[in-house]
Every structure is written in structure tokens, then in C-alpha cells.
Write a protein that holds these residues in place. Structure first.
Motif, PDB file in Angstrom:
ATOM      1  N   LEU A   1       0.830  -1.196   0.000  1.00  0.00           N
ATOM      2  CA  LEU A   1       0.000   0.000   0.000  1.00  0.00           C
ATOM      3  C   LEU A   1       0.869   1.253   0.000  1.00  0.00           C
ATOM      4  O   LEU A   1       1.801   1.358   0.797  1.00  0.00           O
ATOM      5  CB  LEU A   1      -0.874  -0.018   1.265  1.00  0.00           C
ATOM      6  CG  LEU A   1      -2.323   0.389   1.077  1.00  0.00           C
ATOM      7  CD1 LEU A   1      -2.941  -0.521   0.037  1.00  0.00           C
ATOM      8  CD2 LEU A   1      -3.104   0.281   2.371  1.00  0.00           C
ATOM      9  N   VAL A   2       0.539   2.193  -0.902  1.00  0.00           N
ATOM     10  CA  VAL A   2       1.220   3.483  -0.894  1.00  0.00           C
ATOM     11  C   VAL A   2       0.154   4.578  -0.887  1.00  0.00           C
ATOM     12  O   VAL A   2      -1.007   4.319  -1.199  1.00  0.00           O
ATOM     13  CB  VAL A   2       2.154   3.641  -2.122  1.00  0.00           C
ATOM     14  CG1 VAL A   2       3.383   2.770  -1.978  1.00  0.00           C
ATOM     15  CG2 VAL A   2       1.429   3.295  -3.412  1.00  0.00           C
ATOM     16  N   ASP A   3       0.561   5.782  -0.522  1.00  0.00           N
ATOM     17  CA  ASP A   3      -0.398   6.867  -0.349  1.00  0.00           C
ATOM     18  C   ASP A   3      -0.218   7.877  -1.484  1.00  0.00           C
ATOM     19  O   ASP A   3       0.825   8.505  -1.610  1.00  0.00           O
ATOM     20  CB  ASP A   3      -0.128   7.528   1.010  1.00  0.00           C
ATOM     21  CG  ASP A   3      -1.050   8.700   1.278  1.00  0.00           C
ATOM     22  OD1 ASP A   3      -1.703   9.174   0.335  1.00  0.00           O
ATOM     23  OD2 ASP A   3      -1.112   9.142   2.440  1.00  0.00           O
ATOM     24  N   VAL A   4      -1.251   8.010  -2.320  1.00  0.00           N
ATOM     25  CA  VAL A   4      -1.127   8.849  -3.511  1.00  0.00           C
ATOM     26  C   VAL A   4      -0.949  10.326  -3.135  1.00  0.00           C
ATOM     27  O   VAL A   4      -0.377  11.108  -3.884  1.00  0.00           O
ATOM     28  CB  VAL A   4      -2.365   8.648  -4.429  1.00  0.00           C
ATOM     29  CG1 VAL A   4      -3.591   9.312  -3.830  1.00  0.00           C
ATOM     30  CG2 VAL A   4      -2.106   9.173  -5.833  1.00  0.00           C
ATOM     31  N   LYS A   5      -1.397  10.683  -1.919  1.00  0.00           N
ATOM     32  CA  LYS A   5      -1.316  12.097  -1.551  1.00  0.00           C
ATOM     33  C   LYS A   5       0.090  12.514  -1.144  1.00  0.00           C
ATOM     34  O   LYS A   5       0.455  13.677  -1.267  1.00  0.00           O
ATOM     35  CB  LYS A   5      -2.313  12.394  -0.427  1.00  0.00           C
ATOM     36  CG  LYS A   5      -3.743  12.291  -0.953  1.00  0.00           C
ATOM     37  CD  LYS A   5      -4.805  12.624   0.051  1.00  0.00           C
ATOM     38  CE  LYS A   5      -6.176  12.581  -0.628  1.00  0.00           C
ATOM     39  NZ  LYS A   5      -7.274  12.459   0.313  1.00  0.00           N
ATOM     40  N   THR A   6       0.877  11.571  -0.633  1.00  0.00           N
ATOM     41  CA  THR A   6       2.257  11.945  -0.253  1.00  0.00           C
ATOM     42  C   THR A   6       3.251  11.531  -1.325  1.00  0.00           C
ATOM     43  O   THR A   6       4.399  11.959  -1.298  1.00  0.00           O
ATOM     44  CB  THR A   6       2.663  11.273   1.067  1.00  0.00           C
ATOM     45  OG1 THR A   6       2.327   9.896   0.980  1.00  0.00           O
ATOM     46  CG2 THR A   6       1.949  11.877   2.247  1.00  0.00           C
ATOM     47  N   GLY A   7       2.836  10.655  -2.252  1.00  0.00           N
ATOM     48  CA  GLY A   7       3.768  10.249  -3.307  1.00  0.00           C
ATOM     49  C   GLY A   7       4.807   9.264  -2.788  1.00  0.00           C
ATOM     50  O   GLY A   7       4.658   8.693  -1.712  1.00  0.00           O
ATOM     51  N   VAL A   8       5.867   9.074  -3.589  1.00  0.00           N
ATOM     52  CA  VAL A   8       6.892   8.077  -3.255  1.00  0.00           C
ATOM     53  C   VAL A   8       7.788   8.615  -2.148  1.00  0.00           C
ATOM     54  O   VAL A   8       8.298   9.721  -2.242  1.00  0.00           O
ATOM     55  CB  VAL A   8       7.739   7.754  -4.498  1.00  0.00           C
ATOM     56  CG1 VAL A   8       8.846   6.777  -4.144  1.00  0.00           C
ATOM     57  CG2 VAL A   8       6.866   7.166  -5.595  1.00  0.00           C
ATOM     58  N   THR A   9       8.001   7.825  -1.103  1.00  0.00           N
ATOM     59  CA  THR A   9       8.934   8.232  -0.040  1.00  0.00           C
ATOM     60  C   THR A   9      10.105   7.255  -0.014  1.00  0.00           C
ATOM     61  O   THR A   9      10.052   6.193  -0.630  1.00  0.00           O
ATOM     62  CB  THR A   9       8.251   8.199   1.340  1.00  0.00           C
ATOM     63  OG1 THR A   9       7.959   6.823   1.642  1.00  0.00           O
ATOM     64  CG2 THR A   9       6.963   8.995   1.358  1.00  0.00           C
ATOM     65  N   ASP A  10      11.137   7.626   0.732  1.00  0.00           N
ATOM     66  CA  ASP A  10      12.316   6.743   0.828  1.00  0.00           C
ATOM     67  C   ASP A  10      11.929   5.382   1.371  1.00  0.00           C
ATOM     68  O   ASP A  10      12.442   4.351   0.946  1.00  0.00           O
ATOM     69  CB  ASP A  10      13.357   7.346   1.782  1.00  0.00           C
ATOM     70  CG  ASP A  10      13.839   8.691   1.287  1.00  0.00           C
ATOM     71  OD1 ASP A  10      13.469   9.034   0.145  1.00  0.00           O
ATOM     72  OD2 ASP A  10      14.555   9.389   2.017  1.00  0.00           O
ATOM     73  N   LEU A  11      10.994   5.416   2.331  1.00  0.00           N
ATOM     74  CA  LEU A  11      10.577   4.167   2.956  1.00  0.00           C
ATOM     75  C   LEU A  11       9.884   3.264   1.932  1.00  0.00           C
ATOM     76  O   LEU A  11      10.098   2.060   1.894  1.00  0.00           O
ATOM     77  CB  LEU A  11       9.623   4.492   4.109  1.00  0.00           C
ATOM     78  CG  LEU A  11       9.684   3.571   5.305  1.00  0.00           C
ATOM     79  CD1 LEU A  11      11.112   3.242   5.658  1.00  0.00           C
ATOM     80  CD2 LEU A  11       8.995   4.217   6.499  1.00  0.00           C
TER      81      LEU A  11
END
Length: 437
Positions: A89-99
Motif C-alpha cells: 500500500l502506498v499513499d497517492v497524496k504523499t507520493g513516493v517516499t524513501d521508505l
């Protein structure tokens, strides 16, 4: 053989919301604060007539203020070891993070079916933003909104389609399968060894075809069953073993494969949250239950009062299901371990108990007449007839009423308790259905 689907991702991307959506429950507590989910959540999901288990890896990050990569890495590795499909799961509102990048790197190497899910895609504009997740190298991001449920149907199609494992049973024989489950260090391995008396040769190891629980045939002293061992199945070197997560994941597998579960409780530590988690999984899967309080030889006060107190404590924590046997045993001194097998066998046989329709009506109808379901909005509920449904996995009873929709959970429990008082169904769950007459 059930499939296991794990939801992984960094904190606060909506894992619990998705979990609730897939399992149609509200078990996982949802809030905007990172690290809300403390316990592993486990639930069942059914789609296109296929049932599978879902695990929300939420509460695996130990300290929520300072969430290290290390913690999340470990969860992901465990999920890869134990599961069949991973929802990342990823969050479209924050975009890609290092984690996210770090997690994607592990998942790409794992070769396990992984579905990239772009959550919080509540509007069509946000769908365009999801394109940046292609950079994670896990293929096309699946746009869903766990909150509103949009896109989750297509996601489930995808999940069910990526099960490589057929729902085939490894063992067809019609003999009981007994699983020994419990927290780490409650003595599962010791009691399995005590049963098998390691140097006997009646043991055949049938390793499950799907890196699952190991079945061991046990046939002596007139018993004949498979032990489904969860204890020391595979020693891991890749992951610094985190016992708590493993024990839950491992138990899920074993419980789903068994008919009767022997739940081990450590007498020196009493009953803990983890025991209750495992108990709830046994309940959800509707399996028979025998509770064994192990290490009884180490307890100093063995008086009757102490035993009564201990039994009451266990039944209080496991309520409302309290009709099961509790055995105080010791795997090391082999005290009462034979009784554990006798009880497990008895519970298995209890599951097939039949109550004749005539007898059931003769006993239950007067009781129902004396204490009918409470009337609702001035309407009286009448139950005129009941019977046991033949050929069910769990003893199931159906009561025919004029207004079945008004019969609530407490009354069902009352009916179940009456059936338990009059007939022997110790250790096995009972289903009560109220139908239109």
C-alpha cells in the motif's frame, strides 16, 4: 488450504482501512495518527466463492514516534516468508517516499506475487498522480480508495487471480487433525515431543505441499490422528526471529488446517493478550478447542482453590465461549498429557453429535415458551419448531420464527447455552440460525 494475503506499507497509508474494507468488519481501529494499529489484525475475506485470510501488518512497528526502516523491513521480510500474496500500500497524496523505495526493493527481489495499491485515490484527478509509483518497479499501481471502497472490487479480482496455490487438501484421510498452538515458549514443541516420544517409529512426516504446517501421523494407544505441528517448523536465519509476529502467522496456518486446536497456556505467566489473539483465530475458523495449562509442575500453589481461580480467569477472558475443557499438564514430566489426547479426540467426535429433531423440540420448546425472545415494538416473536441441520462442519441448529430479524445476539447465546446444558458439545463451536418459518 487457505491462502494468506498480507497488507504491508509504511504507517498511515490506510492499511487498517483497507483491512476493514476487505474483511467487511470494523475490527481495526482507524485514526489519522501513525502507529494506531498495535495488534496484528487477522480476518477472513470471501470473493468469487474463494475464501482467504487477510493479515494487516499494522502494529508491527514497535515505537511509533521514531519509526525505523529496520522495523518495517523486518515486517516485510516476515510477510514474504509466510504469505502467498502481498498488497503493498502506498499513499497517492504523499507520493513516493524513501521508505516506500526501501520496501519496494525488498519486494522486487522476493519473486512473490505483489500488487501495488495506490490508496486514497478519492478523485479522478488523483489517478494521474498515481503514475509516479511506476518508479517503484512493481508494475502498474492499482488505484483504490479504501475509505469509499472504489476500486476494491477490481483489486480483489486481481488478488484471487494471483493465487498460485490450488485449494487442494494435502491429506484426504478421514481422521482428525489436531494442531498444537500457543504463544512462543508455552511448550508447544515439548508437548509434541512428549506425544511422539521421539524415538518411536510410528511417525511419518508429510510435509505440506505448500510450505505449510507439517503433519505427523500418530497411531498408538488406540489413537489415530495427524498432529499439525506449528512449533519449530522452519528455523529462520534470514530474519532476526520476531517471535510474536511469527507465532500469529504460523498459528493461522495451523489452525486453518486442523479440526481441533490444543491451545497451550504458560502456567507461570498466566493468560496474556497473545493467547486471546490466537483463541480468536480459533473461534473465527470455528475449530474445536482444548486448553492446556502447561508447566503445571513449576507452579507452587496447586490447591483446588488455585485451580478454580485459574480456570475462572481463563473462562472470563475467553467469554462468551466458555464450554471447553481446561487441562493442567506438564510436558516435561508428562503429567496428564495423555488426557490431552483423549480430550482432543473427544472434541473431534463431539462435532459429529446429532440431536434428534423430536428430542430437540421436546426439550427446547418449553424453555423457549418460558423465556421467549423479548418483544420488539410491541411485536411478539414466536419460535415454533427447531432442528439440527444435517451434514455440517460445525453442529448447527435452526430455529423457525415468525420474525427472525428481531432475534438478537443475546437470545441466540441463550439458545446455545441451553443446548450445551442439555447435550454434550464441549469444546466445539455451535451455530444458531433463526429462519422464517
Amino acid at each position: 488450504m487457505g491462502n494468506l494475503v498480507a497488507i504491508v506499507g509504511r504507517p498511515n497509508v490506510g492499511k487498517s482501512t483497507l483491512f476493514n474494507r476487505l474483511t467487511k468488519t470494523r475490527h481495526a481501529i482507524v485514526s489519522d495518527e501513525a502507529g494506531t494499529t498495535r495488534d496484528r489484525q487477522y480476518g477472513k475475506c470471501e470473493w468469487c466463492n474463494k475464501e482467504f485470510s487477510v493479515v494487516d501488518t499494522g502494529g508491527w512497528v514497535v515505537n511509533s514516534d521514531d519509526i525505523f526502516e529496520e522495523e518495517i523491513r523486518r515486517q516485510v521480510l516476515i510477510a514474504i516468508e509466510e504469505c502467498d500474496v502481498i498488497l503493498f500500500l502506498v499513499d497517492v497524496k504523499t507520493g513516493v517516499t524513501d521508505l516506500d523505495m526501501a520496501v519496494a526493493n525488498i519486494l522486487r527481489r522476493s519473486k512473490l506475487p505483489t500488487i501495488l495499491v495506490s490508496n486514497k485515490t478519492d478523485t479522478n484527478e488523483l489517478r494521474y498522480d498515481a503514475a509516479e509509483f511506476y518508479s517503484l518497479g512493481l508494475g502498474e499501481p492499482f488505484c483504490v480508495s479504501a475509505l469509499t471502497g472504489s476500486g476494491t472490487g477490481d483489486l480483489l479480482d486481481m488478488v484471487v487471480g494471483s493465487f498460485t496455490k490450488e485449494m487442494a487438501e494435502v491429506i484426504e484421510e478421514d481422521i482428525p487433525r489436531i494442531a498444537v498452538v500457543g504463544r512462543p515458549n508455552a511448550g508447544k514443541s515439548s508437548i509434541v515431543n512428549a506425544f511422539l516420544d521421539d524415538n518411536r517409529n510410528v511417525v511419518t512426516d508429510i510435509a505440506g505441499t505448500t510450505r505449510d504446517s507439517i503433519y505427523t501421523k500418530y497411531d498408538k494407544f488406540g489413537f489415530n490422528f495427524y498432529l499439525v505441528d506449528t512449533a519449530g517448523i522452519r528455523k529462520k536465519n534470514k530474519v532476526n526471529e520476531d517471535l510474536e509476529y511469527y507465532s500469529v502467522m504460523r498459528s493461522i496456518r495451523a489452525i486453518e488446517n486442523a479440526d481441533v486446536c490444543v491451545l497451550m497456556v504458560d502456567a507461570t505467566r498466566g493468560i496474556e493478550g497473545q493467547d486471546i489473539n490466537i483463541f480468536q483465530i480459533i473461534q473465527k475458523n470455528q475449530k474445536g478447542l482444548v486448553v492446556v495449562v502447561n508447566k503445571w509442575d513449576l507452579v507452587e500453589d496447586k490447591s483446588n482453590e488455585a485451580i478454580k481461580y485459574f480456570e475462572k480467569a481463563i473462562r472470563d477472558r475467553f467469554a462468551p465461549f466458555t464450554d471447553f475443557t481446561i487441562i493442567f499438564a506438564s510436558a516435561t514430566t508428562k503429567q496428564r498429557i495423555f488426557r490431552v489426547l483423549e480430550e482432543a479426540q473427544a472434541v473431534y467426535e463431539t462435532r459429529t453429535n446429532k440431536v434428534s429433531t423430536a428430542k430437540l423440540n421436546e426439550v427446547m420448546l418449553p424453555i423457549i415458551e418460558a423465556t421467549p425472545p423479548p418483544s420488539i415494538k410491541g411485536k411478539y416473536i414466536k419460535i415454533k419448531y427447531c432442528m439440527q441441520i444435517p451434514e455440517t462442519r460445525v453442529p448447527s441448529f435452526v430455529f423457525y420464527a415468525n420474525l427472525p430479524q428481531y432475534v438478537k445476539e443475546p437470545y441466540r447465546r441463550f439458545l446455545e447455552n441451553q443446548i450445551r446444558d442439555h447435550w454434550k458439545f464441549t469444546g466445539t463451536p455451535i451455530n444458531i440460525y433463526i429462519r422464517q418459518k
